[in-house]
Design a protein around this motif. Sequence first.
Motif: not given
Length: 148
Positions: A124-140
């Motif tokens: 779950i921790e790895e999934t959330v970290r990956g989701d945050l990295a994808q959010f960063k990519r998307l929003v930027e």
Amino acid sequence: MSTLEEQIDVEVPVQVAWEQLHRVHQYPAFVAGLRHAHPHGSNRAHCDIEVGGTERVFETAISDHGENQVMNWQTLDAAHLRGTFALRSLDNGSTRVQVRVEYDPEAVHEVYGGPHGFAQSHAIEETVRGDLAQFKRLVEEERPLRGS
């Protein structure tokens, strides 16, 4: 109940990050396993997710607090996941996105399968970290396209 807290800094103003969090239909672009999401009503979202080759459907309730800074959410299914996105402006062009997820490990295992105990927490921790990295990519990456 287990709790996970993670954060990431994004190079966009807090308002841009806030607007992205409210584009429910774009959640599949940054939430692992989420195949389809659409808002309905004033504070609900319908989500189709695939975990371990099994498809599930769930409803989520979403509420905002704190003038573009805090979004709470919770699933309305058997797993009873809930969490918070908190945004904090670091300066005019960058924002800290903090996420807190609360979950019952046994309920998550029963509904979604997967490992037990520490292995589940790590997944779950790895999934959330990956989701945050994808959010960063998307929003930027999409910020210039929105004309912000």
